[in-house]
Design an enzyme around this catalytic site. Structure first.
Site, short mmCIF file in Angstrom:
data_model
loop_
_atom_site.label_atom_id
_atom_site.label_comp_id
_atom_site.label_asym_id
_atom_site.label_seq_id
_atom_site.Cartn_x
_atom_site.Cartn_y
_atom_site.Cartn_z
N GLY A 14 41.47 42.60 77.75
CA GLY A 14 41.44 44.16 77.35
C GLY A 14 39.86 43.91 76.54
O GLY A 14 39.06 43.44 77.10
N LYS A 197 40.25 38.05 56.24
CA LYS A 197 40.08 39.13 57.30
C LYS A 197 41.35 40.24 57.03
O LYS A 197 41.30 41.35 57.10
CB LYS A 197 40.30 38.71 58.75
CG LYS A 197 39.83 39.55 59.81
CD LYS A 197 39.60 39.04 60.94
CE LYS A 197 38.79 40.11 62.17
NZ LYS A 197 39.75 40.97 62.66
N GLU A 279 51.37 45.48 66.00
CA GLU A 279 51.52 44.11 65.66
C GLU A 279 51.83 43.78 64.16
O GLU A 279 51.19 43.31 63.10
CB GLU A 279 50.15 43.51 65.66
CG GLU A 279 49.46 43.14 67.22
CD GLU A 279 48.19 42.77 67.39
OE1 GLU A 279 48.30 41.48 67.77
OE2 GLU A 279 47.13 43.27 67.00
#
Length: 318
Positions: A14, A197, A279
């Site tokens: 992707g 992150k 997600e």
């Protein structure tokens, strides 16, 4: 490092897998791409990258495969697919791996390696990769790259005999990406880096879907900007409870960095727009569970997760 000495496979071509795979292939590495729905387009026209950093780049022909059984055994496997498909990807990873291969998860969230590790052979090394990049796919085989591109690696588990050996493998992986002209470093503590992150990913991914806005709109509105800062502070609290004390000024630095960015729609927004599963486990549930085990409750993140769960269920039913 010789590009011909290492064979690299990309599982999930992707935006992320396509970008890093293309950059490695253009640097001379032997890169093989496994595709599903976009196989025909990529086999016919190759991969195209429209980058505001590197310019217009292309890779054609592409060593593209629809069936993992046709791929040669690879020394490194870059897993660019979403965390929601890890269980079904595990057999493909095992089939494409050379003996002692290094599997690099280019995925967001927490505990993604723990989810995949039991599904892989013990002989494979598992590493985590944190991608600092603004990128999305605009058409089959076409990748739009807006900014950044740094990729940091950390060793998770496998047959490495000790921490030094694991760090050496992370260094080896980082060198591949530096050879491709990208900033890349080995990280001594993968879980610490994943929490760091999340300071950006938790507020911007979820709020882009909840409020139907890119980063510019979220930053320009005082109410949403304040909510972003509060969510960031909760991530910092959760990280600290789990033993990962992040720099005190990190949220402010993230806000300032986002102020400097052009408007950007995070990956979760694109997943929602394409009716793909969000997600939520890796980016929200896993950090909430880890913080709860450590005695910390993160109410704003919990509320955001619940709202997104409702939106995701309704979106999947359409």
């Amino acid at each position: 490092m010789s590009g011909c000495a290492v064979r690299i496979g990309v599982i999930g071509t992707g935006a992320i897998g396509g970008f890093y795979g293309l950059m490695l292939a253009r640097a001379g590495f032997d890169v093989h791409f496994l595709l599903r729905s976009e196989y025909a387009a990529v086999a016919e026209r190759g991969l195209r990258l429209n980058s505001q950093v590197h310019g217009a780049l292309s890779l054609a022909p592409v060593q593209a495969y629809r069936d993992v059984a046709e791929m040669p055994p690879c020394d490194w496997l870059l897993v660019g697919a979403k965390t929601t498909s890890n269980a079904e990807l595990a057999p493909l990873i095992a089939r494409a791996a050379a003996p002692g291969a290094k599997v690099l998860l280019l995925q967001n969230g927490l505990a993604v390696e723990e989810q995949l590790r039991p599904l892989l052979p013990d002989s494979l090394h598992l590493l985590g990769g944190l991608c600092y990049i603004c990128v999305h796919r605009s058409a089959p085989g076409v990748i739009e790259h807006q900014a950044m591109g740094m990729l940091n690696l950390g060793y998770h588990s496998g047959p490495a005999p000790d921490a030094a050996a694991g760090r050496a493998l992370a260094d080896e992986g980082a060198a591949l990406f530096r050879d491709a002209g990208l900033d890349s470093n080995a990280m001594p503590d993968l879980e610490h880096a994943r929490w760091q992150k999340l300071v950006w990913n938790i507020p911007y991914n979820g709020l882009s879907v909840l409020l139907d806005s890119g980063t510019r709109g979220l930053m320009d509105n005082p109410a949403s900007r304040a909510l972003i800062a509060e969510l960031m502070d909760e991530v910092m609290l959760g990280a600290a409870a789990c033993g990962h004390v992040l720099p005190a000024g990190y949220p402010a630095a993230m806000l300032e960095a986002t102020d400097r960015m052009a408007d950007y729609l995070p990956s979760m927004y694109h997943d929602f727009a394409q009716h793909r599963p969000l997600e939520l486990q890796a980016i929200y549930a896993a950090p909430l569970e880890a913080a709860a085990r450590a005695g910390a409750r993160l109410p704003r993140i919990e509320m955001l997760q619940r709202a997104l769960s409702f939106i995701d269920a309704r979106n999947q039913a359409r």
